[in-house]
Write a protein that holds these residues in place. Sequence first.
Motif, PDB file in Angstrom:
ATOM      1  N   ALA A  43       0.820  -1.209   0.000  1.00 24.29           N
ATOM      2  CA  ALA A  43       0.000   0.000   0.000  1.00 24.29           C
ATOM      3  C   ALA A  43       0.853   1.258   0.000  1.00 24.29           C
ATOM      4  N   ASP A  44       2.073   1.133   0.499  1.00 23.55           N
ATOM      5  CA  ASP A  44       2.975   2.282   0.614  1.00 23.55           C
ATOM      6  C   ASP A  44       4.004   2.309  -0.524  1.00 23.55           C
ATOM      7  N   TYR A  45       3.724   1.550  -1.591  1.00 23.66           N
ATOM      8  CA  TYR A  45       4.724   1.382  -2.655  1.00 23.66           C
ATOM      9  C   TYR A  45       5.141   2.706  -3.281  1.00 23.66           C
ATOM     10  N   SER A  46       4.252   3.680  -3.348  1.00 26.23           N
ATOM     11  CA  SER A  46       4.606   4.957  -3.975  1.00 26.23           C
ATOM     12  C   SER A  46       5.786   5.617  -3.272  1.00 26.23           C
ATOM     13  N   ARG A  47       5.983   5.338  -1.988  1.00 29.12           N
ATOM     14  CA  ARG A  47       7.122   5.897  -1.257  1.00 29.12           C
ATOM     15  C   ARG A  47       8.432   5.227  -1.642  1.00 29.12           C
ATOM     16  N   HIS A  48       8.340   3.984  -2.093  1.00 24.72           N
ATOM     17  CA  HIS A  48       9.546   3.225  -2.426  1.00 24.72           C
ATOM     18  C   HIS A  48       9.853   3.261  -3.919  1.00 24.72           C
ATOM     19  N   HIS A  49       8.858   3.621  -4.716  1.00 24.36           N
ATOM     20  CA  HIS A  49       9.015   3.685  -6.172  1.00 24.36           C
ATOM     21  C   HIS A  49       9.990   4.796  -6.540  1.00 24.36           C
ATOM     22  N   VAL A  50      10.968   4.472  -7.368  1.00 24.30           N
ATOM     23  CA  VAL A  50      12.005   5.421  -7.766  1.00 24.30           C
ATOM     24  C   VAL A  50      11.612   6.060  -9.096  1.00 24.30           C
ATOM     25  N   ASP A  51      11.564   7.382  -9.123  1.00 26.20           N
ATOM     26  CA  ASP A  51      11.230   8.108 -10.351  1.00 26.20           C
ATOM     27  C   ASP A  51      12.388   8.020 -11.353  1.00 26.20           C
ATOM     28  N   GLY A  52      12.042   8.273 -12.617  1.00 26.66           N
ATOM     29  CA  GLY A  52      13.057   8.305 -13.656  1.00 26.66           C
ATOM     30  C   GLY A  52      13.208   7.022 -14.431  1.00 26.66           C
ATOM     31  N   LEU A  53      12.412   6.004 -14.089  1.00 21.76           N
ATOM     32  CA  LEU A  53      12.479   4.714 -14.778  1.00 21.76           C
ATOM     33  C   LEU A  53      11.084   4.301 -15.239  1.00 21.76           C
ATOM     34  N   PHE A 126      13.941   1.314  -0.572  1.00 23.23           N
ATOM     35  CA  PHE A 126      13.296   0.804   0.637  1.00 23.23           C
ATOM     36  C   PHE A 126      14.331   0.501   1.716  1.00 23.23           C
ATOM     37  N   LEU A 127      15.381  -0.208   1.355  1.00 27.42           N
ATOM     38  CA  LEU A 127      16.377  -0.609   2.341  1.00 27.42           C
ATOM     39  C   LEU A 127      17.112   0.597   2.929  1.00 27.42           C
ATOM     40  N   GLY A 128      17.433   1.570   2.058  1.00 31.09           N
ATOM     41  CA  GLY A 128      18.231   2.700   2.506  1.00 31.09           C
ATOM     42  C   GLY A 128      17.449   3.766   3.238  1.00 31.09           C
ATOM     43  N   GLN A 129      16.181   3.938   2.863  1.00 29.36           N
ATOM     44  CA  GLN A 129      15.410   5.038   3.436  1.00 29.36           C
ATOM     45  C   GLN A 129      14.413   4.595   4.502  1.00 29.36           C
ATOM     46  N   SER A 130      14.362   3.290   4.773  1.00 25.92           N
ATOM     47  CA  SER A 130      13.456   2.795   5.820  1.00 25.92           C
ATOM     48  C   SER A 130      14.222   1.942   6.822  1.00 25.92           C
ATOM     49  N   ASP A 290       0.119  -3.133 -19.735  1.00 27.16           N
ATOM     50  CA  ASP A 290       1.273  -2.696 -18.945  1.00 27.16           C
ATOM     51  C   ASP A 290       2.508  -2.656 -19.851  1.00 27.16           C
ATOM     52  N   PRO A 291       2.503  -1.763 -20.870  1.00 27.71           N
ATOM     53  CA  PRO A 291       3.558  -1.817 -21.888  1.00 27.71           C
ATOM     54  C   PRO A 291       4.955  -1.554 -21.359  1.00 27.71           C
ATOM     55  N   GLN A 292       5.098  -0.768 -20.305  1.00 25.93           N
ATOM     56  CA  GLN A 292       6.420  -0.472 -19.754  1.00 25.93           C
ATOM     57  C   GLN A 292       6.740  -1.334 -18.528  1.00 25.93           C
ATOM     58  N   LYS A 293       5.900  -2.318 -18.273  1.00 27.15           N
ATOM     59  CA  LYS A 293       6.117  -3.308 -17.216  1.00 27.15           C
ATOM     60  C   LYS A 293       6.226  -2.674 -15.820  1.00 27.15           C
ATOM     61  N   GLN A 294       5.482  -1.624 -15.594  1.00 27.84           N
ATOM     62  CA  GLN A 294       5.504  -0.995 -14.282  1.00 27.84           C
ATOM     63  C   GLN A 294       4.746  -1.818 -13.240  1.00 27.84           C
ATOM     64  N   LYS A 295       3.674  -2.499 -13.646  1.00 26.46           N
ATOM     65  CA  LYS A 295       2.989  -3.399 -12.718  1.00 26.46           C
ATOM     66  C   LYS A 295       3.887  -4.580 -12.369  1.00 26.46           C
ATOM     67  N   LEU A 296       4.584  -5.094 -13.377  1.00 25.11           N
ATOM     68  CA  LEU A 296       5.502  -6.199 -13.123  1.00 25.11           C
ATOM     69  C   LEU A 296       6.698  -5.747 -12.290  1.00 25.11           C
ATOM     70  N   ARG A 297       7.100  -4.512 -12.461  1.00 27.83           N
ATOM     71  CA  ARG A 297       8.161  -3.955 -11.614  1.00 27.83           C
ATOM     72  C   ARG A 297       7.757  -4.020 -10.141  1.00 27.83           C
ATOM     73  N   LYS A 298       6.550  -3.604  -9.848  1.00 34.73           N
ATOM     74  CA  LYS A 298       6.058  -3.644  -8.473  1.00 34.73           C
ATOM     75  C   LYS A 298       5.983  -5.081  -7.964  1.00 34.73           C
ATOM     76  N   LEU A 299       5.521  -6.013  -8.797  1.00 36.93           N
ATOM     77  CA  LEU A 299       5.451  -7.411  -8.395  1.00 36.93           C
ATOM     78  C   LEU A 299       6.842  -7.966  -8.118  1.00 36.93           C
ATOM     79  N   ASN A 300       7.836  -7.568  -8.927  1.00 34.77           N
ATOM     80  CA  ASN A 300       9.218  -7.981  -8.675  1.00 34.77           C
ATOM     81  C   ASN A 300       9.698  -7.469  -7.335  1.00 34.77           C
ATOM     82  N   PHE A 301       9.421  -6.198  -7.057  1.00 35.97           N
ATOM     83  CA  PHE A 301       9.818  -5.590  -5.786  1.00 35.97           C
ATOM     84  C   PHE A 301       9.247  -6.377  -4.613  1.00 35.97           C
ATOM     85  N   LEU A 302       7.955  -6.686  -4.666  1.00 31.83           N
ATOM     86  CA  LEU A 302       7.325  -7.440  -3.588  1.00 31.83           C
ATOM     87  C   LEU A 302       7.873  -8.859  -3.514  1.00 31.83           C
ATOM     88  N   ALA A 303       8.069  -9.498  -4.675  1.00 40.88           N
ATOM     89  CA  ALA A 303       8.580 -10.868  -4.692  1.00 40.88           C
ATOM     90  C   ALA A 303       9.970 -10.945  -4.075  1.00 40.88           C
TER      91      ALA A 303
END
Length: 441
Positions: A43-53, A126-130, A290-303
């Motif tokens: 639910a807090d993924y927006s805080r961990h999502h890195v802009d620019g990619l 996530f690791l560095g800022q939390s 999901d042409p830029q695989k942003q949903k899959l990016r989030k799933l990778n992060f959680l996995a």
Amino acid sequence: MIRPALMLAMLMLLPHVASAAPATASSPAELPPPPAWLAVVEADYSRHHVDGLSSRIFTAEHWWEIATPLLTTEAGFEIEPIGYSAEGRPLRHVHWGDGPTRVLLWSQMHGDESTASMALADLFRFLGQSPAHPLADRLRRQLSLHVVPILNPDGAARFQRRNAQGIDINRDAAALASPEARALKMLRDRLQPAFGFNLHDQRPGYRVGDSARGTAIALLAPPFNEQREVNDVRGRAIGVSALIRAALEPRIGGHIARWDDEFNPRAFGDLMTYWGTSTVLIESGGIEGDPQKQKLRKLNFLALLVALDAIASGDYASAPHALYTGLPENGDVWPDLLIRGATLASPGVAPARADILVEFEHALSGEGGRITDIGDLGARSARTVIDARDLYLTPVPGSRLVHNAPARFALSRDPEGLQVVWSLLDDLDTTQPMPENAGRH
């Protein structure tokens, strides 16, 4: 009559949303409960999502420009050079954590498989800022993470699979002919990691088993011999994979598969297992829309977080292997676009009723289409199917309807191509309406 412009987007989504319940060995009711932290972090993924990619096509230089500010010594990170690519681009090893269990992760061994590289940036944030988060604290105390992001920077520069020498690095684990493979092998031999993560992308056309469902994530605990036996090393990887599946099932149920586990004596995953590192392969396939695989990016992060927590806590040891072995294997690879039954009307050529198959260089975004087959394609399936039996298919001026030609044509109500209802000019235009009789096969 022509449908609204939204029809194409709906059509592209059909293989994903019109899914039957998965036929697997374990139903969601049998899944172990997820870690207590998982829903909160998600639910807090927006805080961990890195802009620019936001685009999945980027260079290694761009990735490091984005990620380096996250990798500070204050946040617990160390960056070590471990070699250079065939064209002289730097290869870097990122270390974080003080724990006794070493884990090695590497991404983008194939230069056009970038989903996990995006997720690794999120993981670093996530690791560095939390640092006070209970999960981050547990990982820091129990694990020593060693990450090689974008192992193939020369391939990433061209967004191609192979390195600048033309070598598939993932088939170079035995010969070690490429500098990238040598760098990874030397790091592995120095660290002797207990666990490894081989992070890849696969074609979006893969189906789950014999179903019509697309594979979003495929997992593999690679074998260490031709008999595909399960020793302690492989068994640990199976336990981790089982818990990844348990976490992702409620999020993409029915769209998770298992890679074929035939032993490959040239592949890094297989040889990592043979060398004693419990290795998990994560393949990001495709989610329609999901042409830029942003949903899959989030799933990778959680996995990755679930997997690392399973290692840190030891929960992988009690995970039921049936959650992994019960996954259906990757099945057929469906092509991208099938136009069925149109009358081909090319100037100077006798008309013919035929099917046309189109594959895209970038399948999820529908870019770079080429004609890959023409004729009677029978009961062939595809990710998107257009029933064009009442229409003519005409080439745009200067193009030809021939095998391996760029996909540049129009569907029209007349053989002269004047009453166009839909067209394709190399790339899909999602703003144009689809023919009334378009649909999924």
